[in-house]
Design a protein around this motif. Structure first.
Motif, PDB file in Angstrom:
ATOM      1  N   PRO A  42      65.845  26.249 -66.853  1.00 22.78           N
ATOM      2  CA  PRO A  42      65.476  25.019 -66.149  1.00 22.78           C
ATOM      3  C   PRO A  42      64.053  25.098 -65.597  1.00 22.78           C
ATOM      4  O   PRO A  42      63.592  26.175 -65.211  1.00 22.78           O
ATOM      5  CB  PRO A  42      66.502  24.936 -65.015  1.00 22.78           C
ATOM      6  CG  PRO A  42      67.057  26.295 -64.864  1.00 22.78           C
ATOM      7  CD  PRO A  42      66.892  26.997 -66.179  1.00 22.78           C
ATOM      8  N   ARG A  43      63.372  23.958 -65.619  1.00 19.98           N
ATOM      9  CA  ARG A  43      62.029  23.830 -65.042  1.00 19.98           C
ATOM     10  C   ARG A  43      62.002  22.595 -64.163  1.00 19.98           C
ATOM     11  O   ARG A  43      62.783  21.670 -64.356  1.00 19.98           O
ATOM     12  CB  ARG A  43      60.976  23.683 -66.146  1.00 19.98           C
ATOM     13  CG  ARG A  43      60.790  24.941 -66.980  1.00 19.98           C
ATOM     14  CD  ARG A  43      59.735  24.747 -68.020  1.00 19.98           C
ATOM     15  NE  ARG A  43      60.251  23.752 -68.982  1.00 19.98           N
ATOM     16  CZ  ARG A  43      59.674  23.465 -70.117  1.00 19.98           C
ATOM     17  NH1 ARG A  43      58.549  24.031 -70.450  1.00 19.98           N
ATOM     18  NH2 ARG A  43      60.199  22.578 -70.933  1.00 19.98           N
ATOM     19  N   THR A  44      61.079  22.571 -63.247  1.00 24.43           N
ATOM     20  CA  THR A  44      60.938  21.423 -62.358  1.00 24.43           C
ATOM     21  C   THR A  44      60.789  20.150 -63.186  1.00 24.43           C
ATOM     22  O   THR A  44      60.002  20.103 -64.130  1.00 24.43           O
ATOM     23  CB  THR A  44      59.715  21.611 -61.441  1.00 24.43           C
ATOM     24  OG1 THR A  44      59.872  22.827 -60.711  1.00 24.43           O
ATOM     25  CG2 THR A  44      59.580  20.456 -60.470  1.00 24.43           C
ATOM     26  N   SER A  45      61.592  19.143 -62.837  1.00 16.02           N
ATOM     27  CA  SER A  45      61.614  17.880 -63.571  1.00 16.02           C
ATOM     28  C   SER A  45      61.743  16.720 -62.600  1.00 16.02           C
ATOM     29  O   SER A  45      62.127  16.897 -61.442  1.00 16.02           O
ATOM     30  CB  SER A  45      62.792  17.861 -64.554  1.00 16.02           C
ATOM     31  OG  SER A  45      62.661  18.891 -65.512  1.00 16.02           O
ATOM     32  N   ASP A  46      61.452  15.529 -63.098  1.00 18.00           N
ATOM     33  CA  ASP A  46      61.565  14.327 -62.263  1.00 18.00           C
ATOM     34  C   ASP A  46      63.002  14.046 -61.865  1.00 18.00           C
ATOM     35  O   ASP A  46      63.261  13.531 -60.780  1.00 18.00           O
ATOM     36  CB  ASP A  46      61.004  13.107 -63.004  1.00 18.00           C
ATOM     37  CG  ASP A  46      59.507  13.203 -63.238  1.00 18.00           C
ATOM     38  OD1 ASP A  46      58.823  13.908 -62.476  1.00 18.00           O
ATOM     39  OD2 ASP A  46      59.022  12.558 -64.190  1.00 18.00           O
ATOM     40  N   VAL A  47      63.948  14.359 -62.746  1.00 18.11           N
ATOM     41  CA  VAL A  47      65.347  14.019 -62.494  1.00 18.11           C
ATOM     42  C   VAL A  47      66.262  14.991 -63.239  1.00 18.11           C
ATOM     43  O   VAL A  47      65.858  15.586 -64.240  1.00 18.11           O
ATOM     44  CB  VAL A  47      65.632  12.546 -62.909  1.00 18.11           C
ATOM     45  CG1 VAL A  47      65.573  12.379 -64.407  1.00 18.11           C
ATOM     46  CG2 VAL A  47      66.934  12.027 -62.354  1.00 18.11           C
ATOM     47  N   ILE A  48      67.468  15.142 -62.735  1.00 10.49           N
ATOM     48  CA  ILE A  48      68.528  15.893 -63.406  1.00 10.49           C
ATOM     49  C   ILE A  48      69.541  14.864 -63.873  1.00 10.49           C
ATOM     50  O   ILE A  48      69.926  13.973 -63.109  1.00 10.49           O
ATOM     51  CB  ILE A  48      69.204  16.894 -62.445  1.00 10.49           C
ATOM     52  CG1 ILE A  48      68.189  17.926 -61.938  1.00 10.49           C
ATOM     53  CG2 ILE A  48      70.389  17.584 -63.123  1.00 10.49           C
ATOM     54  CD1 ILE A  48      68.651  18.695 -60.704  1.00 10.49           C
ATOM     55  N   ILE A  49      69.969  14.969 -65.127  1.00  7.14           N
ATOM     56  CA  ILE A  49      70.991  14.072 -65.666  1.00  7.14           C
ATOM     57  C   ILE A  49      72.258  14.895 -65.860  1.00  7.14           C
ATOM     58  O   ILE A  49      72.275  15.830 -66.659  1.00  7.14           O
ATOM     59  CB  ILE A  49      70.563  13.466 -67.018  1.00  7.14           C
ATOM     60  CG1 ILE A  49      69.262  12.682 -66.870  1.00  7.14           C
ATOM     61  CG2 ILE A  49      71.681  12.594 -67.586  1.00  7.14           C
ATOM     62  CD1 ILE A  49      68.644  12.275 -68.213  1.00  7.14           C
ATOM     63  N   ALA A  50      73.315  14.553 -65.128  1.00 12.50           N
ATOM     64  CA  ALA A  50      74.603  15.244 -65.264  1.00 12.50           C
ATOM     65  C   ALA A  50      75.567  14.318 -65.999  1.00 12.50           C
ATOM     66  O   ALA A  50      75.818  13.199 -65.548  1.00 12.50           O
ATOM     67  CB  ALA A  50      75.157  15.623 -63.901  1.00 12.50           C
ATOM     68  N   LEU A  51      76.076  14.771 -67.132  1.00 11.50           N
ATOM     69  CA  LEU A  51      77.003  13.971 -67.924  1.00 11.50           C
ATOM     70  C   LEU A  51      78.435  14.225 -67.470  1.00 11.50           C
ATOM     71  O   LEU A  51      78.825  15.366 -67.241  1.00 11.50           O
ATOM     72  CB  LEU A  51      76.872  14.319 -69.410  1.00 11.50           C
ATOM     73  CG  LEU A  51      75.457  14.276 -69.996  1.00 11.50           C
ATOM     74  CD1 LEU A  51      75.506  14.542 -71.491  1.00 11.50           C
ATOM     75  CD2 LEU A  51      74.781  12.954 -69.709  1.00 11.50           C
ATOM     76  N   SER A  52      79.213  13.178 -67.380  1.00  8.43           N
ATOM     77  CA  SER A  52      80.612  13.340 -66.986  1.00  8.43           C
ATOM     78  C   SER A  52      81.411  13.894 -68.158  1.00  8.43           C
ATOM     79  O   SER A  52      80.941  13.903 -69.293  1.00  8.43           O
ATOM     80  CB  SER A  52      81.196  12.000 -66.530  1.00  8.43           C
ATOM     81  OG  SER A  52      81.276  11.107 -67.621  1.00  8.43           O
ATOM     82  N   GLY A  53      82.619  14.352 -67.870  1.00  6.16           N
ATOM     83  CA  GLY A  53      83.506  14.772 -68.945  1.00  6.16           C
ATOM     84  C   GLY A  53      83.927  16.215 -68.930  1.00  6.16           C
ATOM     85  O   GLY A  53      84.830  16.589 -69.659  1.00  6.16           O
TER      86      GLY A  53
END
Length: 192
Positions: A42-53
């Motif tokens: 992981p690297r610093t990013s604007d946003v984290i996207i967590a997928l459900s499921g």
């Protein structure tokens, strides 16, 4: 022409899976599972996207947030799943105002499509995409196709825990999950 090549590829992959899973062959599950897993640093990013499921995806996203890798999280999945993920993240210390809910998606393709809309609308240029280890190859394939030409940098990080494919207790569930994931991977490859 593309359909013919797709059908040929499907037949070849099914044949390989059938041969590799025959009792006369070695234990193929670690290799079949391992191919599905993609996890980058992981690297610093604007946003984290967590997928459900899958279990642990929201928790891992919260851990990345708390580690300072992003100040925002998109919880992506059909309602009420995304909201439940957000609640668990808040319990872990994520500020409620830093969570964006995407509650329309019912598939990995829609996760990518609807999160791209959010990212473009908010001007985000980078994201850490979080899903289960076995789901990451399909996730990366779909997100790369949907985000193509967008200029958005995507990093793919698998949430622990992975599938337990080596113990009798976990093996049955893991094997079914791996087989289903290969079927879905082929379907998504041909469809999207």
């Amino acid at each position: 022409m593309l359909r013919i090549y797709g059908l040929i590829l499907i037949v070849v992959i099914i044949t390989i899976v059938v041969i590799m899973t025959s009792p006369a062959f070695y234990n193929p599950w670690p290799a079949l599972y391992g191919f599905l897993v993609i996890s980058e640093d992981p690297r610093t990013s604007d946003v984290i996207i967590a997928l459900s499921g899958g279990p642990g995806r929201d928790i891992y996203a919260a851990e990345l947030y708390k580690a300072g890798l992003s100040r925002r999280i998109i919880m992506s999945g059909i309602s009420p799943s995304a909201g439940q993920m957000a609640e668990r993240a808040v319990v872990m210390g994520v500020k409620r105002e830093d969570i964006i809910l995407e509650e329309r998606s019912v598939s990995t393709f829609q996760n990518a499509l609807f999160t791209r809309e959010i990212m473009v609308g908010k001007g985000f240029q980078s994201a850490i995409v979080v899903s289960s280890p076995y789901h990451m190859r399909r996730t990366k394939m779909v997100f790369e196709r949907v985000f193509k030409g967008s200029g958005v940098r995507l990093i793919y990080c698998a949430a622990p825990p992975g599938l337990d494919i080596n113990t009798p207790l976990g093996a049955e569930y893991a094997r079914r999950t791996v087989i289903m994931e290969y079927i879905k991977l082929l379907y998504y490859w041909a469809r999207y």
